[in-house]
Design an enzyme around this catalytic site. Structure first.
Site, PDB file in Angstrom:
ATOM      1  N   LYS A  36      16.683  41.204  25.541  1.00 43.45           N
ATOM      2  CA  LYS A  36      17.755  42.141  25.904  1.00 43.45           C
ATOM      3  C   LYS A  36      17.793  42.327  27.428  1.00 43.45           C
ATOM      4  CE  LYS A  36      14.410  45.783  25.026  1.00 43.45           C
ATOM      5  NZ  LYS A  36      13.873  46.737  24.047  1.00 43.45           N
ATOM      6  N   TYR A 244      15.343  53.089  59.078  1.00 37.20           N
ATOM      7  CA  TYR A 244      15.930  54.417  58.889  1.00 37.20           C
ATOM      8  C   TYR A 244      14.891  55.517  59.076  1.00 37.20           C
ATOM      9  CZ  TYR A 244      20.371  52.703  57.004  1.00 37.20           C
ATOM     10  OH  TYR A 244      21.598  52.121  56.855  1.00 37.20           O
TER      11      TYR A 244
HETATM   12  C1  PLP Z   1      12.597  46.343  23.869  1.00 33.52           C
HETATM   13  C2  PLP Z   1      12.020  46.353  22.499  1.00 33.52           C
HETATM   14  C3  PLP Z   1      10.891  45.582  22.193  1.00 33.52           C
HETATM   15  C4  PLP Z   1      10.075  44.895  23.252  1.00 33.52           C
HETATM   16  O1  PLP Z   1       9.263  45.872  23.884  1.00 33.52           O
HETATM   17  P1  PLP Z   1       8.252  45.550  25.087  1.00 33.52           P
HETATM   18  O2  PLP Z   1       7.590  46.857  25.318  1.00 33.52           O
HETATM   19  O3  PLP Z   1       9.086  45.115  26.220  1.00 33.52           O
HETATM   20  O4  PLP Z   1       7.312  44.495  24.627  1.00 33.52           O
HETATM   21  C5  PLP Z   1      10.483  45.529  20.876  1.00 33.52           C
HETATM   22  N1  PLP Z   1      11.141  46.225  19.903  1.00 33.52           N
HETATM   23  C6  PLP Z   1      12.206  47.013  20.178  1.00 33.52           C
HETATM   24  C7  PLP Z   1      12.863  47.748  19.078  1.00 33.52           C
HETATM   25  C8  PLP Z   1      12.677  47.102  21.468  1.00 33.52           C
HETATM   26  O5  PLP Z   1      13.726  47.876  21.738  1.00 33.52           O
END
Ligand code: PLP
Length: 342
Positions: A36, A244
């Site tokens: 994702k 800055y």
């Molecule tokens: C993002 C997500 C993962 C992966 O989690 P990590 O902590 O990045 O390993 C797994 N399951 C769900 C439901 C998620 O939303």
């Protein structure tokens, strides 16, 4: 092709090695990949193609827009964590991915799409997405062809009693529902041990070089290496200020390189006065504040010239400690002004 003054070097071998290490730690469970947020900022298509070639079969995105962007790759199992809204049904029924149903309404909506498999998220105490005990008792999942029953750990990166509590609730809830596979562990959950692996694990962060628990230190390799070009070199005389608000004053004459990299590229202001660039084994300190598109680096004593490239120190555990951001935010915040190479 026009070359940007900022690039993200991606180490495909490290990505595959991380997935293999997590698959080993998953024991008999299959090891998937959460891709994702554009593969946590590294490029979802690149991640998916690289890991599919290494044998990964289960990929997870958050939304149907993310699934549609990956549809041409024809990944073996692509799943959408956020389920199906009415607005998603047309895309969902086209078969490009499998939804993870989160609510009784989503389950009812999907039941109308006869015969097609789904996954189901159970809430075991995080109180984020997922169906609860009440929904199961009310028959919300009756008649569905469920591939994977899953839940998500809220505190797997800590030694918290919540981990075993959630695991216990997951086992109790899954005993009441028929499904092909069970899945609980994210990256940190994998490090909690084989009790948490069930039949499928879903790492994200650790694939990309994140280290959410000490057990994974030394196991997980850095994958993402920002490299920025030097736009200008200057000598800053003792007593002169840089950047800055003049937060850094030269204690002696200092050779300074100005790099094309800043907080709009996800190099957040927390790195001010704490970050560094790397040149071989040398660690070159960041001077003063991070600007939107620029940083200043102390290159005194090194042969650095306008047009050269420097690697930014972006080892995630250290970068998180320096910046006060989470490793997740550092990856997903990288922005769109990089040439992605590798
Ligand atoms: C993002 C997500 C993962 C992966 O989690 P990590 O902590 O990045 O390993 C797994 N399951 C769900 C439901 C998620 O939303």
């Amino acid at each position: 092709m026009f070359e940007l003054p900022l690039r993200l070097r991606r180490d495909a071998d490290a990505l595959v090695a991380n997935w293999r290490a997590l698959a080993r730690l998953s024991g008999t469970a299959a090891c998937g990949a959460a891709i994702k947020a554009d593969g946590y900022g590294l490029g979802a298509a690149w991640v998916a193609e690289t890991l599919a070639a290494a044998g990964c079969r289960d990929f997870f995105v958050a939304t149907w827009a993310e699934a549609a962007a990956l549809a041409p790759l024809q990944l073996p199992n692509l799943s959408v964590f956020h389920g199906v809204r009415d607005e998603d049904m047309e895309l969902a029924l086209s078969g490009i991915a499998t939804p993870v149903l989160n609510t009784a309404r989503q389950a009812a909506r999907w039941r109308g799409a006869v015969g097609r498999a789904c996954h189901v998220m159970l809430d075991t105490g995080m109180n984020r997405l997922g169906l609860g005990e009440d929904d199961l008792a009310a028959g919300a999942l009756d008649g569905l062809a469920i591939d994977t029953l899953m839940s998500h750990l809220a505190s797997a990166d800590e030694d918290s009693a919540q981990n075993s509590e959630q695991r216990g609730r997951f086992v109790a809830m899954t005993e009441k529902v028929a499904a092909q596979r069970l899945s609980l562990a994210n990256s940190a959950g994998i490090a909690l041990g084989s009790d948490y692996a069930f039949s499928l694990t879903r790492p994200g962060l650790a694939l990309y070089g994140g280290v959410p628990r000490p057990e994974l230190a030394g196991v997980i390799a850095q994958v993402a290496f920002p490299e920025a070009q030097v736009l200008q070199c200057r000598t800053v005389r003792a007593g002169e200020a840089v950047g800055y608000n003049a937060t850094w004053i030269a204690p002696a004459d200092t050779e300074v390189a100005i790099l094309n990299y800043g907080y709009a590229d996800g190099y957040f202001r927390g790195f001010s006065g704490r970050g560094a660039a790397l040149l071989g084994d040398a660690v070159l300190p960041l001077l003063g504040r991070v600007s939107m598109d620029l940083i200043a680096i102390d290159v005194t004593g090194y042969d650095v010239a306008e047009g050269d490239w420097l690697t930014i120190d972006f080892a995630l555990p250290r970068a998180a400690a320096q910046s006060g951001m989470s490793q997740y935010e550092l990856l997903t915040g990288m922005g769109s002004r990089f040439d992605r190479v590798g």
